[in-house]
Enzyme design. Sequence first.
Site, short mmCIF file in Angstrom:
data_model
loop_
_atom_site.label_atom_id
_atom_site.label_comp_id
_atom_site.label_asym_id
_atom_site.label_seq_id
_atom_site.Cartn_x
_atom_site.Cartn_y
_atom_site.Cartn_z
NE ARG A 1 3.24 1.69 -9.29
CZ ARG A 1 4.39 1.04 -9.43
NH1 ARG A 1 4.41 -0.15 -10.01
NH2 ARG A 1 5.50 1.59 -9.00
CB CYS B 1 9.58 1.56 -14.27
SG CYS B 1 11.18 0.94 -13.70
#
Length: 281
Positions: free
Chosen positions: A177, A237
């Site tokens: 990611r 995050c």
Amino acid sequence: MSDHPLVSTQWLADHLDSPDLVVVNAWMPPVTHPDAPPVYPNAHIPGAVFFDVNEICDKNSDLPHMLPAPHVFSSAMRKLGIGDGQTIVVYDDFGFYSAPRVWWTLRTMGADSVYVLDGGFPKWRAENRPFTDDVPRKPQSHFTSRLNHGAVANLAQVRRSTETGDRQLLDARSADRFAGTAPEPRAGLRQGHMPNALNLPFTQLIKEDGTFRARTDLEVIYKDAGVDLQKPITTTCGSGVTAAILTLGLTVLGVRDVSVYDGSWTEWGGRDDTEVVTGEP
């Protein structure tokens, strides 16, 4: 209690009946399974209260589970029976997922004695410790919110950090990611990472048995990720939840100048005026 932010299942079992202890079951469904039901109604540690991250948040924000206003948080804690002067132990159903976020939230809002249960409910149940479906009736307590602004980073501050390097940006998402080679679980977000960010997937901090890694191991892991433990750090995050796991690890190491980017990638990757980088750092 020590300054170490984790307590063992044995410690909690030994102190479960302490009058000044409150146990908190942190809950947030995984972003990949948003309809997953909480375990709490059927099984929780005796006396535990239920903290829903998606409910105790800023309902006026378009971003998920952002920190609520201090007075809103105080009211929510009062209703849960969480008050000033208590020792608070937070756990979650997955071991390490939303519990560090609730630990960080309570600390950021002024609670002095907050800890995370190492290994969470999976370890507790694996050791055949008691659990119940009884919901405790706790008297309301007075919780004084004292927001620590230095523990929270906003968009403008993170934008400055990408440009000036005044703070290290440490991303807890998976390497795929971070690199932009895997899709984001939330629709509408660009893929990649912030300029000059470092990557440390939060899973690296958890041992195979579901407990947190030892201090000596953590030092190596953070340094291998390129982190200078002597300089300010902002963790980030997907939505400000697993970033708190990196913050927990930094707290184990005694690092004090740490903030969490509350909006995280949901904010940064969802805008068209923020720079996004792809590929390996």
